[in-house]
Structures are given as structure tokens and as C-alpha cells.
Write a protein that holds these residues in place. Structure first.
Motif, mmCIF file in Angstrom:
data_model
loop_
_atom_site.group_PDB
_atom_site.id
_atom_site.type_symbol
_atom_site.label_atom_id
_atom_site.label_comp_id
_atom_site.label_asym_id
_atom_site.label_seq_id
_atom_site.Cartn_x
_atom_site.Cartn_y
_atom_site.Cartn_z
ATOM 1 N N SER A 2 0.736 -1.348 0.005
ATOM 2 C CA SER A 2 0.007 0.141 -0.092
ATOM 3 C C SER A 2 0.906 1.184 0.029
ATOM 4 C CB SER A 2 -0.783 0.009 1.108
ATOM 5 O OG SER A 2 -1.580 1.344 1.450
ATOM 6 N N ASP A 3 0.142 2.175 -0.541
ATOM 7 C CA ASP A 3 1.144 3.609 -0.631
ATOM 8 C C ASP A 3 0.712 4.431 0.689
ATOM 9 O OD1 ASP A 3 2.213 3.082 -3.105
ATOM 10 O OD2 ASP A 3 0.381 4.192 -4.324
ATOM 11 N N ALA A 4 -0.272 4.069 1.396
ATOM 12 C CA ALA A 4 -0.447 4.611 2.625
ATOM 13 C C ALA A 4 0.635 4.735 3.688
ATOM 14 C CB ALA A 4 -1.898 4.012 3.278
ATOM 15 N N PRO A 5 1.056 5.794 4.083
ATOM 16 C CA PRO A 5 2.118 5.785 5.163
ATOM 17 C C PRO A 5 1.794 5.120 6.501
ATOM 18 C CG PRO A 5 1.261 7.823 5.049
ATOM 19 C CD PRO A 5 0.532 7.011 4.021
ATOM 20 N N PHE A 6 2.680 4.642 7.186
ATOM 21 C CA PHE A 6 2.635 4.250 8.619
ATOM 22 C C PHE A 6 3.002 5.106 9.548
ATOM 23 C CE2 PHE A 6 4.797 1.915 12.227
ATOM 24 C CZ PHE A 6 3.469 0.858 12.693
ATOM 25 N N ARG A 7 2.320 5.693 10.306
ATOM 26 C CA ARG A 7 2.144 6.705 11.213
ATOM 27 C C ARG A 7 2.706 6.285 12.599
ATOM 28 N NH1 ARG A 7 -1.505 11.559 9.896
ATOM 29 N NH2 ARG A 7 0.290 11.566 8.324
ATOM 30 N N VAL A 8 3.594 6.827 13.274
ATOM 31 C CA VAL A 8 3.762 6.779 14.820
ATOM 32 C C VAL A 8 3.691 8.001 15.491
ATOM 33 C CG1 VAL A 8 5.719 6.091 16.344
ATOM 34 C CG2 VAL A 8 5.473 5.051 14.065
ATOM 35 N N ILE A 9 3.026 7.743 16.562
ATOM 36 C CA ILE A 9 2.703 9.079 17.463
ATOM 37 C C ILE A 9 3.194 8.631 18.872
ATOM 38 C CG2 ILE A 9 0.935 10.506 18.685
ATOM 39 C CD1 ILE A 9 -0.688 10.103 16.084
ATOM 40 N N LEU A 10 4.234 9.453 19.392
ATOM 41 C CA LEU A 10 4.796 9.277 20.642
ATOM 42 C C LEU A 10 4.264 10.468 21.587
ATOM 43 C CD1 LEU A 10 8.572 8.704 19.659
ATOM 44 C CD2 LEU A 10 7.033 7.081 20.574
ATOM 45 N N ARG A 11 3.769 10.071 22.493
ATOM 46 C CA ARG A 11 3.260 10.998 23.704
ATOM 47 C C ARG A 11 4.441 11.105 24.710
ATOM 48 N NH1 ARG A 11 0.803 11.399 28.605
ATOM 49 N NH2 ARG A 11 -0.790 12.930 29.029
ATOM 50 N N MET A 12 4.974 12.150 24.845
ATOM 51 C CA MET A 12 6.040 12.207 25.937
ATOM 52 C C MET A 12 5.766 13.327 26.908
ATOM 53 S SD MET A 12 9.516 11.990 23.441
ATOM 54 C CE MET A 12 10.422 11.793 25.102
ATOM 55 N N GLU A 13 5.741 13.115 28.057
ATOM 56 C CA GLU A 13 5.571 13.703 29.309
ATOM 57 C C GLU A 13 6.982 14.304 29.779
ATOM 58 O OE1 GLU A 13 3.561 11.520 32.270
ATOM 59 O OE2 GLU A 13 1.870 10.640 30.966
ATOM 60 N N ILE A 14 7.320 15.546 29.737
ATOM 61 C CA ILE A 14 8.454 15.983 29.971
ATOM 62 C C ILE A 14 8.634 16.674 31.350
ATOM 63 C CG2 ILE A 14 10.281 17.934 29.347
ATOM 64 C CD1 ILE A 14 9.802 15.504 27.236
ATOM 65 N N LYS A 15 9.771 16.449 32.139
ATOM 66 C CA LYS A 15 9.842 16.961 33.422
ATOM 67 C C LYS A 15 9.697 18.326 33.473
ATOM 68 C CE LYS A 15 13.129 12.974 34.318
ATOM 69 N NZ LYS A 15 14.483 12.811 34.756
ATOM 70 N N PRO A 16 9.083 18.949 34.344
ATOM 71 C CA PRO A 16 8.657 20.271 34.652
ATOM 72 C C PRO A 16 9.920 21.391 34.700
ATOM 73 C CG PRO A 16 7.423 19.540 35.981
ATOM 74 C CD PRO A 16 8.439 18.307 35.432
ATOM 75 N N GLY A 17 10.107 22.266 33.739
ATOM 76 C CA GLY A 17 11.471 22.978 33.733
ATOM 77 C C GLY A 17 12.149 22.844 32.554
ATOM 78 N N MET A 18 12.003 21.639 32.043
ATOM 79 C CA MET A 18 12.938 20.983 31.050
ATOM 80 C C MET A 18 12.524 21.090 29.613
ATOM 81 S SD MET A 18 14.758 17.730 33.039
ATOM 82 C CE MET A 18 16.124 17.676 32.052
ATOM 83 N N GLU A 19 11.470 21.896 29.345
ATOM 84 C CA GLU A 19 10.801 21.945 28.151
ATOM 85 C C GLU A 19 11.655 22.475 26.782
ATOM 86 O OE1 GLU A 19 7.605 21.854 31.246
ATOM 87 O OE2 GLU A 19 9.447 23.116 31.064
ATOM 88 N N ALA A 20 12.306 23.699 27.471
ATOM 89 C CA ALA A 20 13.024 24.260 26.470
ATOM 90 C C ALA A 20 14.350 23.394 25.955
ATOM 91 C CB ALA A 20 13.713 25.650 27.070
ATOM 92 N N ASP A 21 14.734 22.764 27.019
ATOM 93 C CA ASP A 21 16.177 22.160 26.695
ATOM 94 C C ASP A 21 15.592 20.838 25.955
ATOM 95 O OD1 ASP A 21 17.860 23.406 28.002
ATOM 96 O OD2 ASP A 21 17.632 22.399 29.834
ATOM 97 N N PHE A 22 14.481 20.298 26.151
ATOM 98 C CA PHE A 22 14.142 18.965 25.396
ATOM 99 C C PHE A 22 13.972 19.489 23.978
ATOM 100 C CE2 PHE A 22 10.185 17.485 23.639
ATOM 101 C CZ PHE A 22 10.387 15.870 23.206
ATOM 102 N N GLU A 23 12.998 20.634 23.770
ATOM 103 C CA GLU A 23 13.127 21.056 22.332
ATOM 104 C C GLU A 23 14.176 21.376 21.636
ATOM 105 O OE1 GLU A 23 10.293 24.336 22.135
ATOM 106 O OE2 GLU A 23 8.891 23.528 23.507
#
Length: 208
Positions: A2-23
Motif C-alpha cells: 500500500s502507498d498509505a504511510p505508516f504513522r507513529v505517534i509518541l506521547r512524551m511527558e517532559i519533566k517540569p522546567g526542562m521543556e526548552a532543553d528538550f525541544e
């Protein structure tokens, strides 16, 4: 298949205060994913109500190739770099069954580019050995999709190395990096001195 793509969705809970470093870290190591030939792109999304919740969406040619990447050393290293930021998360996989495009033209994704290196050599075996050595050194380079070694059908001493990159930025980062000269040293003696310069960078303009 099939030409339909396979999609992966990761849900990540980031430690408070570390959002900018994670991005920042995610952006720095993102080439490890998008440089894989089976990857069709990935997106980082942040929750609007809880800004410490992120979703990473990536599309793949098919599940088999994604699973191959998932169990690779490169992916394990990628996960290791993101692990210090997360406090929890989950993963969902799915196959896209339909897509209804909107009317807004949106932004055009950057086209892949081709880099052509022109060479000349009387000894085909010598330049072939140099090409294979360089290719081994470049394996895993972020942004490098593939490369080919071509020989002219009209002139047995004329050769061309053509590489494909995900985009101009990826190629520029590699070309300006510290490892560029060392990794391509084996082919440098074979550069075609008749051409100035002995290389060209081209962006895809159309495709059928």
C-alpha cells in the motif's frame, strides 16, 4: 504494498522546567530520524493546555521498515539522548487510511538536493576503491539519503559521484563540519581538474 504511510505517534511527558532543553535537543538530533531512507518526515507538537506534554509524529514508508529502524543502534542512541527529559509517555502506531487535503496552499516543503562530483581516473579499480572507502566513512551522516558511483559510457576515464540529501541545510551542515575534508580525502586526488569547480549542487525542480 500500500502507498498509505505508516504513522507513529509518541506521547512524551517532559519533566517540569526542562521543556526548552528538550525541544532544543530534539531539533539537534532530529536528522537521525529524517535521514533514514524510509522516513517521510516528523513533527514535534506541544500541548496547549499542559505545555509539558509533547507529541512526536513521524510517517514511514511501511511498518516493516519502521520496525527495522526502531531496533537499530541509531534509534537506541536517539532515545538515550531524549530519555533524561521524560517522566513518562506512550507510543501508538497506525496506518493512514484516507487523507483529505485542504484548500490552503500552505508552505512548500524543501526539495531534496543532488550533489554531483566530477572525477577522472585511468585506473577504475583505484577510484572505485576510494569511492567505497568514502561511502563507508559517510555512512550514517545526518541528511544523507544515498549516493551513487557512475561511469561514463562514452569515456572510460570519466566518473561521477552523485549524492542525495534531504535538504540544502543538511548538506551545508555536513560540508561546513569538521569531518568533511577527512571523510572525502580518498576521492580528492581524482577530482576532474578540467572542471572549475569540479562539483555542482542542484535542487529538484520537477519530478514524474
Amino acid at each position: 504494498m500500500s502507498d498509505a504511510p505508516f504513522r507513529v505517534i509518541l506521547r512524551m511527558e517532559i519533566k517540569p522546567g526542562m521543556e526548552a532543553d528538550f525541544e532544543r535537543t530534539w531539533l539537534e538530533i532530529g536528522d537521525a530520524v529524517i535521514s533514514h531512507p524510509a522516513n517521510l518526515g516528523q513533527w514535534l507538537c506541544r500541548g496547549t493546555e499542559d505545555t509539558s506534554i509533547y507529541y512526536i509524529v513521524s510517517d514511514w514508508v511501511d511498518e516493516e521498515l519502521f520496525r527495522e529502524f526502531e531496533h537499530s543502534d541509531g534509534h537506541l542512541e536517539h532515545r538515550k539522548k531524549l530519555h533524561p527529559f521524560r517522566s513518562g509517555g506512550s507510543m501508538d502506531t497506525m496506518t493512514v487510511v484516507a487523507h483529505l487535503p485542504g484548500q490552503h496552499p500552505g508552505r512548500v516543503a524543501p526539495e531534496r538536493i543532488r550533489v554531483l562530483l566530477f572525477h577522472r581516473a585511468a585506473d577504475r579499480d583505484a577510484i572505485a576503491a576510494a569511492y567505497h572507502q568514502v561511502s563507508e566513512d559517510l555512512a550514517g551522516t545526518p541528511g544523507l539519503v544515498s549516493n551513487e558511483f557512475l561511469g561514463s559510457v562514452h569515456d572510460s576515464t570519466e566518473f561521477l559521484v552523485m549524492s542525495e540529501w534531504t535538504d540544502q541545510a543538511a548538506f551545508d551542515r555536513w560540508e561546513q563540519g569538521a569531518s568533511h575534508k577527512d571523510s572525502t580525502a580518498a576521492l580528492r586526488p581524482f577530482q576532474d581538474s578540467r572542471r572549475e569547480p569540479s562539483f555542482g549542487v542542484y535542487r529538484v525542480q520537477a519530478r514524474y
